[in-house]
Design a protein around this motif. Sequence first.
Motif, short mmCIF file in Angstrom:
data_model
loop_
_atom_site.label_atom_id
_atom_site.label_comp_id
_atom_site.label_asym_id
_atom_site.label_seq_id
_atom_site.Cartn_x
_atom_site.Cartn_y
_atom_site.Cartn_z
N VAL A 176 0.80 -1.23 0.00
CA VAL A 176 0.00 0.00 0.00
C VAL A 176 0.84 1.28 0.00
O VAL A 176 0.35 2.35 -0.36
CB VAL A 176 -0.95 0.02 1.21
N ALA A 177 2.12 1.18 0.41
CA ALA A 177 2.94 2.38 0.56
C ALA A 177 3.10 3.17 -0.74
O ALA A 177 2.99 4.41 -0.72
CB ALA A 177 4.31 2.01 1.13
N PRO A 178 3.38 2.54 -1.90
CA PRO A 178 3.57 3.34 -3.11
C PRO A 178 2.37 4.20 -3.47
O PRO A 178 2.50 5.38 -3.78
CB PRO A 178 3.85 2.28 -4.18
N GLY A 179 1.17 3.61 -3.43
CA GLY A 179 -0.02 4.36 -3.77
C GLY A 179 -0.29 5.50 -2.80
O GLY A 179 -0.66 6.61 -3.21
N ILE A 180 -0.10 5.24 -1.50
CA ILE A 180 -0.32 6.29 -0.51
C ILE A 180 0.72 7.40 -0.66
O ILE A 180 0.41 8.59 -0.54
CB ILE A 180 -0.29 5.68 0.91
N ALA A 181 1.96 7.02 -0.92
CA ALA A 181 3.02 8.03 -1.10
C ALA A 181 2.73 8.91 -2.31
O ALA A 181 2.90 10.13 -2.27
CB ALA A 181 4.37 7.33 -1.27
N GLU A 182 2.27 8.30 -3.41
CA GLU A 182 1.91 9.07 -4.59
C GLU A 182 0.77 10.04 -4.27
O GLU A 182 0.77 11.20 -4.69
CB GLU A 182 1.48 8.14 -5.72
N ALA A 183 -0.21 9.54 -3.50
CA ALA A 183 -1.36 10.37 -3.14
C ALA A 183 -0.93 11.57 -2.32
O ALA A 183 -1.34 12.71 -2.59
CB ALA A 183 -2.38 9.53 -2.37
N LEU A 184 -0.10 11.34 -1.33
CA LEU A 184 0.37 12.43 -0.49
C LEU A 184 1.25 13.40 -1.28
O LEU A 184 1.22 14.62 -1.03
CB LEU A 184 1.14 11.87 0.71
N PHE A 185 2.00 12.88 -2.22
CA PHE A 185 2.86 13.75 -3.03
C PHE A 185 2.01 14.66 -3.91
O PHE A 185 2.33 15.84 -4.10
CB PHE A 185 3.79 12.89 -3.88
#
Length: 234
Positions: A176-185
């Motif tokens: 889940v980290a990549p998608g969440i990181a993209e979202a926050l970015f």
Amino acid sequence: MTLNLPAGAITDAATISPLALFLQADIVVKGVMLGLLLASIWTWAIIISFSVSLRKASKESRKFEADFWKAEDIDRFYEARGKTDFPAAKVMAAGVTEWRRSTAQKVIDRDGTRDRLGTSMSSVIASEIDRLSDRLNILATVASAAPFIGLFGTVWGIMRAFTSIAAEQNSSLAVVAPGIAEALFATAIGLFAAIPALIAYNRFSHGINRLEAGLTRFADSFYSTLSRELESQR
């Protein structure tokens, strides 16, 4: 309780970067990021150019007004500096031009002359303020829209993260980290574009209002001078 993460997850987290987040993002999130980045660049270009033009207009108008009130002959001052491209000079030029037209008649209509003087100078002030504030609406649009566009990218990235969970049947942080990181970015870029635009819009609006008030005071004072001169006309 100890949370055991895959070895690769720690490495990926340590090497994460804005460029990596962009490259691994979904095509929709990439579009959001690029749009917000372009909006940010456009915003800073407007901020720099607007700051220079507004400062120059305010400074030159104040200097022009100070020199004008020191002048002993309005006609001579007008011939020397009335055609300069500054707001105060244009206000004075409008007043002098209308004065000459109205007083060139054999019979002077004093009330009509006063009305035309006030209208001509007010029209120039409105025109100059409109010209100077032309791009403020862009800053207002970026300030209001960028956070919501970033939020759209955030929602899409989180949806992608949950889709990855469902596809891989795995709820570990590495999934889940990549998608969440993209979202926050995407959210961060939206705020990066919106915050400077909002601050600049408020500051420039204040500067425009001050310039308009100064021009209005100058026009009123010049109108009073011409009105007194009109009383002496026969």
